[in-house]
Design an enzyme around this catalytic site. Structure first.
Site, short mmCIF file in Angstrom:
data_model
loop_
_atom_site.label_atom_id
_atom_site.label_comp_id
_atom_site.label_asym_id
_atom_site.label_seq_id
_atom_site.Cartn_x
_atom_site.Cartn_y
_atom_site.Cartn_z
NE ARG A 175 -2.84 -0.76 3.31
CZ ARG A 175 -3.64 -0.35 4.52
NH1 ARG A 175 -5.09 -0.65 3.97
NH2 ARG A 175 -3.25 0.01 5.44
CD GLU A 198 0.73 -9.59 15.92
OE1 GLU A 198 0.04 -10.14 16.70
OE2 GLU A 198 0.45 -8.64 15.15
#
Length: 177
Positions: free
Chosen positions: A61, A98
């Site tokens: 993006r 994460e």
């Protein structure tokens, strides 16, 4: 004249891509020519006189904003891609997710020590990808003029993981409340 609020063109999508995530969908912003133009102008404004020669952006993006910023700055575009996507020799930087680690790569000849680089992406989250991008620029011997992000997810505290000496320009802060 009242300036547009880009937040009005970002749609929250609940539980995507997985339950518990609120995804910030920027496609309405991209679909509106006036808002997209305004966003690109606002992202570019602090860097118009900085002598930017290259704009580095992370897939995917960020590419949409970075290419338009390149046009405005008369700068080259450097795509930072996931491993295995670029056809010529690359340099790589690892970043923490994460749930593990990942890498981004640029062509090893894409940035030289003569370049002044702006790092652009749509979202600053944890700062891992932006840090990896900065490492690639520094490893190339170039100067980093700054970071430009459409939005920052403040609750993830990504800016705390970035070099405080590199200017950071963000258009929209998302608190997470």
């Amino acid at each position: 004249m009242q300036l547009p609020n880009i937040e009005d063109y970002i749609v929250d999508v609940m539980d995507w891509p997985k339950k518990g995530i609120v995804f910030k969908d920027i496609t309405p912003l991209l679909e509106n020519p006036a808002i997209f133009h305004f966003t690109v102008d606002q992202l570019t404004a602090p860097y118009l006189t900085q002598g930017i020669t290259k704009v580095l952006s992370m897939e995917a993006r960020g590419f949409m904003f970075a290419s338009a910023i390149c046009y405005k700055l008369h700068a080259g575009f450097v795509p930072a891609r996931k491993p295995g996507k670029l056809p010529r020799p690359v340099i790589s930087a690892e970043y923490i997710l994460e749930y593990g680690t990942d890498n981004i790569e640029i062509h090893e000849c894409a940035i030289t020590s003569d370049d002044v680089v702006l790092i652009v992406d749509d979202v600053l989250a944890t700062g891992g990808t932006a840090n990896a991008a900065a490492k690639l620029v520094k490893d190339s011997g170039a100067t980093i003029a700054g970071y430009a992000f459409v939005m920052e997810l403040d609750f993830l505290k990504g800016r705390e993981n970035l070099d405080p000496d590199i200017p950071l320009h963000v258009l929209l802060h998302v608190s997470g409340d």
